[in-house]
Design an enzyme around this catalytic site. Structure first.
Site, PDB file in Angstrom:
ATOM      1  N   THR A 118       0.821  -1.215   0.000  1.00 50.15           N
ATOM      2  CA  THR A 118       0.000   0.000   0.000  1.00 50.15           C
ATOM      3  C   THR A 118       0.854   1.264   0.000  1.00 50.15           C
ATOM      4  O   THR A 118       1.948   1.284   0.566  1.00 50.15           O
ATOM      5  CB  THR A 118      -0.891   0.017   1.258  1.00 50.15           C
ATOM      6  OG1 THR A 118      -1.516   1.295   1.357  1.00 50.15           O
ATOM      7  CG2 THR A 118      -0.101  -0.210   2.535  1.00 50.15           C
ATOM      8  N   TYR A 142      -1.745   0.381  10.044  1.00 47.09           N
ATOM      9  CA  TYR A 142      -2.059  -0.326   8.793  1.00 47.09           C
ATOM     10  C   TYR A 142      -0.838  -0.308   7.863  1.00 47.09           C
ATOM     11  O   TYR A 142      -0.383  -1.347   7.382  1.00 47.09           O
ATOM     12  CB  TYR A 142      -3.270   0.327   8.113  1.00 47.09           C
ATOM     13  CG  TYR A 142      -3.440  -0.101   6.684  1.00 47.09           C
ATOM     14  CD1 TYR A 142      -3.782  -1.406   6.378  1.00 47.09           C
ATOM     15  CD2 TYR A 142      -3.216   0.797   5.638  1.00 47.09           C
ATOM     16  CE1 TYR A 142      -3.907  -1.812   5.061  1.00 47.09           C
ATOM     17  CE2 TYR A 142      -3.345   0.401   4.327  1.00 47.09           C
ATOM     18  CZ  TYR A 142      -3.693  -0.909   4.037  1.00 47.09           C
ATOM     19  OH  TYR A 142      -3.799  -1.305   2.731  1.00 47.09           O
TER      20      TYR A 142
HETATM   21  N1  UFG Z   1     -12.310  11.071   3.360  1.00 54.41           N
HETATM   22  C1  UFG Z   1     -13.178  12.077   3.715  1.00 54.41           C
HETATM   23  N2  UFG Z   1     -14.441  11.741   4.082  1.00 54.41           N
HETATM   24  C2  UFG Z   1     -14.877  10.451   4.145  1.00 54.41           C
HETATM   25  C3  UFG Z   1     -13.968   9.412   3.775  1.00 54.41           C
HETATM   26  C4  UFG Z   1     -12.690   9.771   3.390  1.00 54.41           C
HETATM   27  O1  UFG Z   1     -12.834  13.258   3.696  1.00 54.41           O
HETATM   28  O2  UFG Z   1     -16.031  10.221   4.520  1.00 54.41           O
HETATM   29  C5  UFG Z   1     -10.945  11.441   2.937  1.00 54.41           C
HETATM   30  C6  UFG Z   1      -9.869  10.806   3.794  1.00 54.41           C
HETATM   31  O3  UFG Z   1      -9.603  11.590   4.922  1.00 54.41           O
HETATM   32  C7  UFG Z   1      -8.707  10.748   2.799  1.00 54.41           C
HETATM   33  C8  UFG Z   1      -9.393  10.557   1.440  1.00 54.41           C
HETATM   34  O4  UFG Z   1     -10.752  10.938   1.632  1.00 54.41           O
HETATM   35  O5  UFG Z   1      -8.035  11.955   2.780  1.00 54.41           O
HETATM   36  C9  UFG Z   1      -9.376   9.118   0.965  1.00 54.41           C
HETATM   37  O6  UFG Z   1      -9.830   8.316   2.043  1.00 54.41           O
HETATM   38  P1  UFG Z   1     -10.203   6.771   1.859  1.00 54.41           P
HETATM   39  O7  UFG Z   1     -10.704   6.296   3.177  1.00 54.41           O
HETATM   40  O8  UFG Z   1     -11.054   6.588   0.668  1.00 54.41           O
HETATM   41  O9  UFG Z   1      -8.812   6.106   1.514  1.00 54.41           O
HETATM   42  P2  UFG Z   1      -7.401   6.180   2.292  1.00 54.41           P
HETATM   43  O10 UFG Z   1      -6.533   7.146   1.528  1.00 54.41           O
HETATM   44  O11 UFG Z   1      -7.559   6.383   3.732  1.00 54.41           O
HETATM   45  O12 UFG Z   1      -6.877   4.697   2.132  1.00 54.41           O
HETATM   46  C10 UFG Z   1      -6.964   3.981   0.927  1.00 54.41           C
HETATM   47  C11 UFG Z   1      -7.078   2.499   1.243  1.00 54.41           C
HETATM   48  C12 UFG Z   1      -5.825   2.030   1.895  1.00 54.41           C
HETATM   49  C13 UFG Z   1      -4.623   2.423   1.076  1.00 54.41           C
HETATM   50  C14 UFG Z   1      -4.610   3.899   0.785  1.00 54.41           C
HETATM   51  C15 UFG Z   1      -3.459   4.228  -0.128  1.00 54.41           C
HETATM   52  O13 UFG Z   1      -8.179   2.231   2.106  1.00 54.41           O
HETATM   53  O14 UFG Z   1      -5.917   0.634   2.010  1.00 54.41           O
HETATM   54  O15 UFG Z   1      -5.818   4.249   0.163  1.00 54.41           O
HETATM   55  O16 UFG Z   1      -3.428   5.584  -0.461  1.00 54.41           O
HETATM   56  F1  UFG Z   1      -3.515   2.136   1.746  1.00 54.41           F
END
Ligand code: UFG
Length: 330
Positions: A118, A142
């Site tokens: 990741t 994670y």
């Molecule tokens: N976000 C919001 N509101 C929400 C959900 C998410 O503002 O309701 C934001 C998060 O804070 C983040 C962005 O949107 O800045 C993306 O969030 P996601 O939860 O969609 O994804 P993440 O970047 O946290 O994580 C994902 C995968 C991981 C992986 C990562 C790699 O879940 O497994 O991308 O960049 F490691």
């Protein structure tokens, strides 16, 4: 036809990989405990074993019965936010679970593997494009649980002769362009499906987790990679790992090289759906780096991969098509 064991194969990304493997003449064999995956996400003609990667006997049975030429290891917990609350689960499932699988591979003389790593291993940095030579410094358990597996694989390659590739996924999103499978997490935590659920009226509002980051619009920037391109990267990486029995361990980013902010994703979702909805500014989510964008050059050099759908709009269009066609499914 070569059998390919795919742990976590009934999940969101795994179900897309199964389709690509079949299209490319491989026989996927899915090993999944269905804690997050769905039996109906994969075709009934794919051999399916419902078991956990901590189960040695089940692992031995599947290696003995199917004699896989290689493993694609995806079974894992994936929510960075949850790992800030319950880190032990992440180390147990992601790190110890992987070790257990690698030992089963060793016992059964299977040494070719593509591992789902990741972008979360990078953590907060001040570079625009992340490349694989950078020191890893994950912001959350994670990311650290996955970084540890990369370290193990490097040792398994140099000492036990594994031929391995770790793919560092950026933000997987979208759905199969033909609508055969798509994203169905429960509970859903990922940005694009949450925004689309809000557009459809299933949620009252979408929260922006932090608008005070050091980015042009204050919201986090991510590199959204179409799940179909991600699946294609696995098939190409599989070709690379099975092309030789020489010990090797490589790491490759799977992203587009383009960043998109949370606000930009929300605006694009409004355009694609032609629907308006409530957006609420909320506090930062602990463990979120401000910016994660790939330098994807190495995956191209190593196994000739490049994304077919680099535009976030296309990703959202395919996600929206799948969502609308499957609105009742969970
Ligand atoms: N976000 C919001 N509101 C929400 C959900 C998410 O503002 O309701 C934001 C998060 O804070 C983040 C962005 O949107 O800045 C993306 O969030 P996601 O939860 O969609 O994804 P993440 O970047 O946290 O994580 C994902 C995968 C991981 C992986 C990562 C790699 O879940 O497994 O991308 O960049 F490691």
């Amino acid at each position: 036809m070569q059998n390919i064991l795919i742990t976590g194969g009934a999940g969101y990304i795994g179900s897309h990989i199964c389709i690509k493997l079949q299209e490319n003449g491989f026989q996927p064999v899915v090993f999944d405990n269905l804690s997050n995956g769905h039996r109906d996400a994969i075709s009934p003609n794919i051999p399916f074993v419902q078991a956990d990667i901590s189960d040695d006997a089940a692992l031995n049975r599947v290696f003995e019965e199917f004699k896989p030429a290689a493993v694609i290891h995806m079974a894992a917990l994936i929510e960075a936010g949850a790992s800030m609350v319950e880190p032990a689960r992440f180390y147990k499932v992601n790190t110890a679970g992987s070790l257990n699988l690698f030992e089963a591979m060793r016992r059964n003389d299977c040494r070719h593997i593509v591992f789902s790593s990741t972008a979360a291993v990078y953590g907060n940095t001040d570079v625009d494009l992340l490349d694989e030579t950078m020191q890893v410094q994950a912001e959350n358990p994670y990311g650290r649980s996955k970084a540890m597996v990369e370290t193990m694989l490097a040792d398994y390659a140099s000492i036990y002769g594994f031929h391995a590739v770790a793919l560092r996924y950026f933000n997987a999103a979208g759905a199969d362009p033909m609508g055969r499978t798509g994203e169905r997490h429960d509970p859903e935590t990922h940005l694009i499906p949450l925004v689309l659920q809000t557009a459809a009226g299933q949620r009252d509002h979408i929260k922006i987790f932090g608008a005070d980051y050091d980015t042009p619009d204050g919201t986090c920037i991510r590199d959204y990679i179409h799940v179909d391109d991600l699946a294609d990267a696995h098939v190409k990486a599989l070709g690379y790992v099975t092309s030789s029995d020489e010990p090797a361990f490589e790491i490759a980013n799977i992203g587009t090289g383009q960043g998109c902010s949370v606000k930009e994703i929300i605006e694009l979702c409004k355009e694609v759906t032609a629907l308006d909805f409530n957006v609420v500014q909320d506090a930062r989510r602990p463990g979120d780096p401000a910016r994660l964008v790939a330098n994807p050059a190495k995956a191209n050099e190593l196994f000739g991969w490049q994304p077919k759908y680099p535009s976030p709009r296309k990703i959202i269009e395919h996600a929206w098509n799948f969502y609308q066609a499957n609105i009742q499914r969970s």
